[in-house]
Structures are given as structure tokens and as C-alpha cells.
Design a protein around this motif. Structure first.
Motif, mmCIF file in Angstrom:
data_model
loop_
_atom_site.group_PDB
_atom_site.id
_atom_site.type_symbol
_atom_site.label_atom_id
_atom_site.label_comp_id
_atom_site.label_asym_id
_atom_site.label_seq_id
_atom_site.Cartn_x
_atom_site.Cartn_y
_atom_site.Cartn_z
ATOM 1 N N GLU A 158 5.621 3.561 3.629
ATOM 2 C CA GLU A 158 5.474 4.937 4.120
ATOM 3 C C GLU A 158 6.359 5.888 3.321
ATOM 4 O O GLU A 158 7.385 5.496 2.767
ATOM 5 N N PHE A 164 0.833 -1.198 0.000
ATOM 6 C CA PHE A 164 0.000 0.000 0.000
ATOM 7 C C PHE A 164 0.868 1.248 0.000
ATOM 8 O O PHE A 164 1.798 1.354 0.805
ATOM 9 N N SER A 181 0.230 5.300 0.296
ATOM 10 C CA SER A 181 -0.821 6.283 0.599
ATOM 11 C C SER A 181 -0.690 7.530 -0.259
ATOM 12 O O SER A 181 0.291 7.720 -0.976
ATOM 13 N N CYS A 198 -0.486 5.788 5.791
ATOM 14 C CA CYS A 198 -1.044 4.479 5.436
ATOM 15 C C CYS A 198 -2.201 4.045 6.330
ATOM 16 O O CYS A 198 -2.847 3.038 6.042
ATOM 17 N N TYR A 217 2.754 -1.804 4.406
ATOM 18 C CA TYR A 217 2.646 -0.364 4.176
ATOM 19 C C TYR A 217 3.988 0.202 3.742
ATOM 20 O O TYR A 217 5.009 -0.035 4.388
#
Length: 158
Positions: A36, A10, A12, A18, A34
Motif C-alpha cells: 500500500e 502488487f 497499485s 490495492c 499488497y
């Protein structure tokens, strides 16, 4: 998380961290990873440089990656270099060529550099107007948590 589970990566958007993906429930056999934001790649922002950095963090060759907003734009760059990757764009555009015309004006005059932390909170007039009476208390708390995670330096540099 078992060793046999498949990672879903993921990335963001810039207006959140996230935690924007926290409420997303993956099917059995998948787990979240995640990615970041890293400030060092925003000193001289270049989409290809940022994408190359995050591509290295995605260790699965045929990975599933979700990108939200600006994270989706970075994901598009990554996907160009990694054709086996499954790219899922959420509330995003494939490149800056799709920005609304008003963004050109904002960028030309560098108005995005004037944004202050209070302006990207639920207390700002813009967010009050957008969110007023449309969200329950739990959703507003989660939204504020995501906004609190916004890194203003990265937001302005991008």
C-alpha cells in the motif's frame, strides 16, 4: 496460504488502492502481498526514494511483482536495482518520459493540484462519460470501491 506458496507482490496506481487486484485469481501455490502507498514518501516525491522504500518490502530476491499505472513506474525503478525480479506492468509506462504531451502542460501549470475528491468518483462528469452504459452494476460498484480508496494527498503530491 501455506509456507510453500510463492508471494506475488502488487503495487497499485494512485487512482485506486490495492483492491484493484482483488478479482485477480492466482494459480495454486501463489499468494498476494499488497504494498500500500505510504504518505511519508510523497512529501518530497522522488521516484528513486519511493522505489527504494517499496523495494525493501519485497523480501523475495527473485520476486514476482505487478505494478498498475504509477505503481508500474515505481516497479520499473525497483527492477533497475533488482535484476532477478520479474516485473509485470499493467496499464503503465516505464518512466515519465512516456507521458502524453498534455501531461507536461498539466504539470507545468500544476493543474493536478486542483483535483478534488468528487472529481475522482463515478459521480464526476468525466467518469460518467467514460463509464456510462459500458459496465454492469457489479463492475461499477468495484470501480467506485477502488476510487474511494484513492488517497487524494498522494494523488496530488505525485
Amino acid at each position: 496460504m501455506s509456507n510453500n506458496s510463492t508471494p506475488v507482490y502488487f503495487i497499485s496506481g494512485l487512482g485506486a488502492n490495492c483492491s484493484a487486484f482483488d478479482l485477480l485469481i492466482l494459480p495454486k501455490g501463489y499468494h498476494k502481498v499488497y504494498l500500500e502507498w505510504d504518505k511519508q514518501y510523497f512529501k518530497q516525491p522522488d521516484m528513486k526514494t519511493i522505489a527504494a522504500h517499496y523495494s525493501k518490502l519485497i523480501i523475495t530476491p527473485d520476486a514476482i511483482v505487478m505494478g498498475l499505472s504509477f505503481g508500474g513506474m515505481i516497479l520499473t525503478e525497483i527492477a533497475l536495482q533488482r535484476p532477478k525480479l520479474t516485473a509485470i506492468l499493467l496499464s503503465s509506462i516505464p518512466s515519465k518520459l512516456y507521458f502524453p504531451l498534455t501531461y507536461d502542460w498539466l504539470l507545468k501549470f500544476r493543474l493536478h493540484k486542483l483535483v478534488q475528491k468528487w472529481q475522482i468518483s463515478l459521480g464526476s462528469p468525466v467518469f460518467k462519460r467514460l463509464m456510462n452504459n459500458h459496465q454492469d452494476a457489479a463492475t461499477l460498484r468495484k470501480t467506485q470501491e477502488m476510487l474511494d480508496g484513492t488517497d487524494l494527498y498522494i494523488f496530488k503530491q505525485s
